[in-house]
Design a protein around this motif. Sequence first.
Motif, PDB file in Angstrom:
ATOM      1  N   LEU A 107      37.249  63.667  29.742  1.00 26.39           N
ATOM      2  CA  LEU A 107      37.938  62.720  30.626  1.00 26.39           C
ATOM      3  C   LEU A 107      39.341  62.409  30.116  1.00 26.39           C
ATOM      4  O   LEU A 107      40.272  62.242  30.904  1.00 26.39           O
ATOM      5  CB  LEU A 107      37.119  61.439  30.753  1.00 26.39           C
ATOM      6  CG  LEU A 107      35.818  61.595  31.540  1.00 26.39           C
ATOM      7  CD1 LEU A 107      34.921  60.383  31.343  1.00 26.39           C
ATOM      8  CD2 LEU A 107      36.118  61.811  33.018  1.00 26.39           C
ATOM      9  N   ALA A 108      39.497  62.342  28.802  1.00 27.98           N
ATOM     10  CA  ALA A 108      40.831  62.113  28.227  1.00 27.98           C
ATOM     11  C   ALA A 108      41.762  63.272  28.568  1.00 27.98           C
ATOM     12  O   ALA A 108      42.929  63.059  28.931  1.00 27.98           O
ATOM     13  CB  ALA A 108      40.728  61.919  26.716  1.00 27.98           C
ATOM     14  N   LEU A 109      41.254  64.495  28.477  1.00 29.14           N
ATOM     15  CA  LEU A 109      42.072  65.656  28.834  1.00 29.14           C
ATOM     16  C   LEU A 109      42.459  65.635  30.311  1.00 29.14           C
ATOM     17  O   LEU A 109      43.596  65.958  30.665  1.00 29.14           O
ATOM     18  CB  LEU A 109      41.333  66.947  28.490  1.00 29.14           C
ATOM     19  CG  LEU A 109      41.192  67.265  27.006  1.00 29.14           C
ATOM     20  CD1 LEU A 109      40.281  68.470  26.803  1.00 29.14           C
ATOM     21  CD2 LEU A 109      42.554  67.505  26.381  1.00 29.14           C
ATOM     22  N   ILE A 110      41.526  65.271  31.162  1.00 30.69           N
ATOM     23  CA  ILE A 110      41.821  65.170  32.597  1.00 30.69           C
ATOM     24  C   ILE A 110      42.904  64.118  32.832  1.00 30.69           C
ATOM     25  O   ILE A 110      43.852  64.344  33.594  1.00 30.69           O
ATOM     26  CB  ILE A 110      40.542  64.830  33.396  1.00 30.69           C
ATOM     27  CG1 ILE A 110      39.592  66.030  33.394  1.00 30.69           C
ATOM     28  CG2 ILE A 110      40.880  64.384  34.820  1.00 30.69           C
ATOM     29  CD1 ILE A 110      38.203  65.711  33.914  1.00 30.69           C
ATOM     30  N   ALA A 111      42.777  62.977  32.160  1.00 32.32           N
ATOM     31  CA  ALA A 111      43.758  61.901  32.342  1.00 32.32           C
ATOM     32  C   ALA A 111      45.140  62.325  31.873  1.00 32.32           C
ATOM     33  O   ALA A 111      46.139  62.044  32.540  1.00 32.32           O
ATOM     34  CB  ALA A 111      43.299  60.650  31.594  1.00 32.32           C
ATOM     35  N   VAL A 112      45.212  63.011  30.744  1.00 31.65           N
ATOM     36  CA  VAL A 112      46.507  63.467  30.231  1.00 31.65           C
ATOM     37  C   VAL A 112      47.121  64.501  31.176  1.00 31.65           C
ATOM     38  O   VAL A 112      48.317  64.446  31.485  1.00 31.65           O
ATOM     39  CB  VAL A 112      46.360  64.037  28.805  1.00 31.65           C
ATOM     40  CG1 VAL A 112      47.601  64.794  28.375  1.00 31.65           C
ATOM     41  CG2 VAL A 112      46.047  62.918  27.819  1.00 31.65           C
ATOM     42  N   ALA A 113      46.306  65.438  31.636  1.00 29.83           N
ATOM     43  CA  ALA A 113      46.814  66.478  32.535  1.00 29.83           C
ATOM     44  C   ALA A 113      47.258  65.902  33.878  1.00 29.83           C
ATOM     45  O   ALA A 113      48.234  66.370  34.470  1.00 29.83           O
ATOM     46  CB  ALA A 113      45.747  67.548  32.748  1.00 29.83           C
ATOM     47  N   ALA A 114      46.573  64.886  34.352  1.00 28.37           N
ATOM     48  CA  ALA A 114      46.872  64.336  35.678  1.00 28.37           C
ATOM     49  C   ALA A 114      47.936  63.242  35.655  1.00 28.37           C
ATOM     50  O   ALA A 114      48.505  62.932  36.706  1.00 28.37           O
ATOM     51  CB  ALA A 114      45.598  63.774  36.294  1.00 28.37           C
ATOM     52  N   ALA A 115      48.232  62.678  34.509  1.00 28.23           N
ATOM     53  CA  ALA A 115      49.134  61.517  34.439  1.00 28.23           C
ATOM     54  C   ALA A 115      50.484  61.758  35.107  1.00 28.23           C
ATOM     55  O   ALA A 115      50.935  60.905  35.888  1.00 28.23           O
ATOM     56  CB  ALA A 115      49.304  61.058  32.994  1.00 28.23           C
ATOM     57  N   PRO A 116      51.165  62.875  34.851  1.00 25.65           N
ATOM     58  CA  PRO A 116      52.458  63.054  35.522  1.00 25.65           C
ATOM     59  C   PRO A 116      52.355  63.070  37.050  1.00 25.65           C
ATOM     60  O   PRO A 116      53.201  62.496  37.739  1.00 25.65           O
ATOM     61  CB  PRO A 116      52.954  64.407  34.990  1.00 25.65           C
ATOM     62  CG  PRO A 116      52.252  64.587  33.694  1.00 25.65           C
ATOM     63  CD  PRO A 116      50.897  63.948  33.888  1.00 25.65           C
ATOM     64  N   ALA A 117      51.316  63.704  37.576  1.00 23.39           N
ATOM     65  CA  ALA A 117      51.156  63.740  39.033  1.00 23.39           C
ATOM     66  C   ALA A 117      50.735  62.378  39.585  1.00 23.39           C
ATOM     67  O   ALA A 117      51.162  62.000  40.672  1.00 23.39           O
ATOM     68  CB  ALA A 117      50.131  64.806  39.416  1.00 23.39           C
ATOM     69  N   LEU A 118      49.917  61.656  38.833  1.00 22.93           N
ATOM     70  CA  LEU A 118      49.480  60.335  39.288  1.00 22.93           C
ATOM     71  C   LEU A 118      50.609  59.322  39.183  1.00 22.93           C
ATOM     72  O   LEU A 118      50.640  58.337  39.915  1.00 22.93           O
ATOM     73  CB  LEU A 118      48.273  59.857  38.484  1.00 22.93           C
ATOM     74  CG  LEU A 118      47.000  60.672  38.646  1.00 22.93           C
ATOM     75  CD1 LEU A 118      45.904  60.115  37.755  1.00 22.93           C
ATOM     76  CD2 LEU A 118      46.550  60.720  40.088  1.00 22.93           C
ATOM     77  N   HIS A 119      51.514  59.554  38.259  1.00 25.40           N
ATOM     78  CA  HIS A 119      52.655  58.654  38.066  1.00 25.40           C
ATOM     79  C   HIS A 119      53.557  58.640  39.292  1.00 25.40           C
ATOM     80  O   HIS A 119      54.057  57.601  39.689  1.00 25.40           O
ATOM     81  CB  HIS A 119      53.441  59.099  36.836  1.00 25.40           C
ATOM     82  CG  HIS A 119      54.757  58.428  36.674  1.00 25.40           C
ATOM     83  ND1 HIS A 119      54.901  57.238  36.027  1.00 25.40           N
ATOM     84  CD2 HIS A 119      55.993  58.769  37.104  1.00 25.40           C
ATOM     85  CE1 HIS A 119      56.163  56.875  36.054  1.00 25.40           C
ATOM     86  NE2 HIS A 119      56.850  57.798  36.696  1.00 25.40           N
ATOM     87  N   ARG A 120      53.750  59.814  39.871  1.00 25.94           N
ATOM     88  CA  ARG A 120      54.620  59.905  41.043  1.00 25.94           C
ATOM     89  C   ARG A 120      53.909  59.358  42.279  1.00 25.94           C
ATOM     90  O   ARG A 120      52.783  59.754  42.570  1.00 25.94           O
ATOM     91  CB  ARG A 120      55.017  61.366  41.286  1.00 25.94           C
ATOM     92  CG  ARG A 120      55.936  61.911  40.234  1.00 25.94           C
ATOM     93  CD  ARG A 120      56.447  63.285  40.610  1.00 25.94           C
ATOM     94  NE  ARG A 120      55.393  64.289  40.671  1.00 25.94           N
ATOM     95  CZ  ARG A 120      54.964  64.970  39.621  1.00 25.94           C
ATOM     96  NH1 ARG A 120      55.464  64.759  38.444  1.00 25.94           N
ATOM     97  NH2 ARG A 120      54.018  65.868  39.759  1.00 25.94           N
ATOM     98  N   ARG A 121      54.573  58.489  42.957  1.00 22.29           N
ATOM     99  CA  ARG A 121      54.000  57.958  44.193  1.00 22.29           C
ATOM    100  C   ARG A 121      54.268  58.944  45.319  1.00 22.29           C
ATOM    101  O   ARG A 121      55.359  59.484  45.420  1.00 22.29           O
ATOM    102  CB  ARG A 121      54.631  56.629  44.545  1.00 22.29           C
ATOM    103  CG  ARG A 121      54.206  55.533  43.622  1.00 22.29           C
ATOM    104  CD  ARG A 121      54.847  54.254  44.060  1.00 22.29           C
ATOM    105  NE  ARG A 121      54.003  53.164  43.590  1.00 22.29           N
ATOM    106  CZ  ARG A 121      54.059  51.967  44.077  1.00 22.29           C
ATOM    107  NH1 ARG A 121      54.878  51.678  45.040  1.00 22.29           N
ATOM    108  NH2 ARG A 121      53.274  51.030  43.610  1.00 22.29           N
ATOM    109  N   PRO A 122      53.271  59.174  46.148  1.00 28.57           N
ATOM    110  CA  PRO A 122      53.505  60.088  47.264  1.00 28.57           C
ATOM    111  C   PRO A 122      54.496  59.478  48.258  1.00 28.57           C
ATOM    112  O   PRO A 122      54.585  58.261  48.396  1.00 28.57           O
ATOM    113  CB  PRO A 122      52.120  60.247  47.893  1.00 28.57           C
ATOM    114  CG  PRO A 122      51.350  59.056  47.446  1.00 28.57           C
ATOM    115  CD  PRO A 122      51.926  58.633  46.119  1.00 28.57           C
ATOM    116  N   ALA A 123      55.222  60.336  48.923  1.00 19.83           N
ATOM    117  CA  ALA A 123      56.168  59.863  49.941  1.00 19.83           C
ATOM    118  C   ALA A 123      55.409  59.237  51.093  1.00 19.83           C
ATOM    119  O   ALA A 123      54.320  59.698  51.451  1.00 19.83           O
ATOM    120  CB  ALA A 123      57.013  61.038  50.427  1.00 19.83           C
ATOM    121  N   PRO A 124      55.966  58.192  51.695  1.00 20.84           N
ATOM    122  CA  PRO A 124      55.257  57.534  52.823  1.00 20.84           C
ATOM    123  C   PRO A 124      55.202  58.432  54.037  1.00 20.84           C
ATOM    124  O   PRO A 124      55.961  59.324  54.239  1.00 20.84           O
ATOM    125  CB  PRO A 124      56.081  56.284  53.093  1.00 20.84           C
ATOM    126  CG  PRO A 124      57.382  56.485  52.413  1.00 20.84           C
ATOM    127  CD  PRO A 124      57.208  57.565  51.386  1.00 20.84           C
TER     128      PRO A 124
END
Length: 124
Positions: A107-124
């Motif tokens: 789960l830690a690896l998943i969180a690290v890998a996904a953090a940059p994509a999750l950080h960006r907010r999707p465009a409205p």
Amino acid sequence: MSPMWRRGVTVLLVVVLLYGGVVHVYQLATSGWPPYAWAPPWLAAYFTALTALDPLAAFLLWRRRPTGAYLAAAVLVTDALANAYATYALLDPDPIARLAQAVISALALIAVAAAPALHRRPAP
């Protein structure tokens, strides 16, 4: 990362972090004082801090705050490291503890890998 994947990873991490918070509250409520008496003071303090850090990271991640993804990753990575130390250096690891350690690490690896994509907010 597609919006569906982003949403799925977010839900997964939020559920995991909330579960972790509940586990730490339960351990504090049932283990007496001082909490985690078997652990060195720094490790006991860290596990105690997770009662607040886990739900905080879940809340920030759910609210799509930029810091939420990185706090979630930091909490899960440090939790995996702390649990590894507790499991393999302090305690006699049983199969359940080893499995739990592997799950937290994944789960830690998943969180690290996904953090940059999750950080960006999707465009409205």
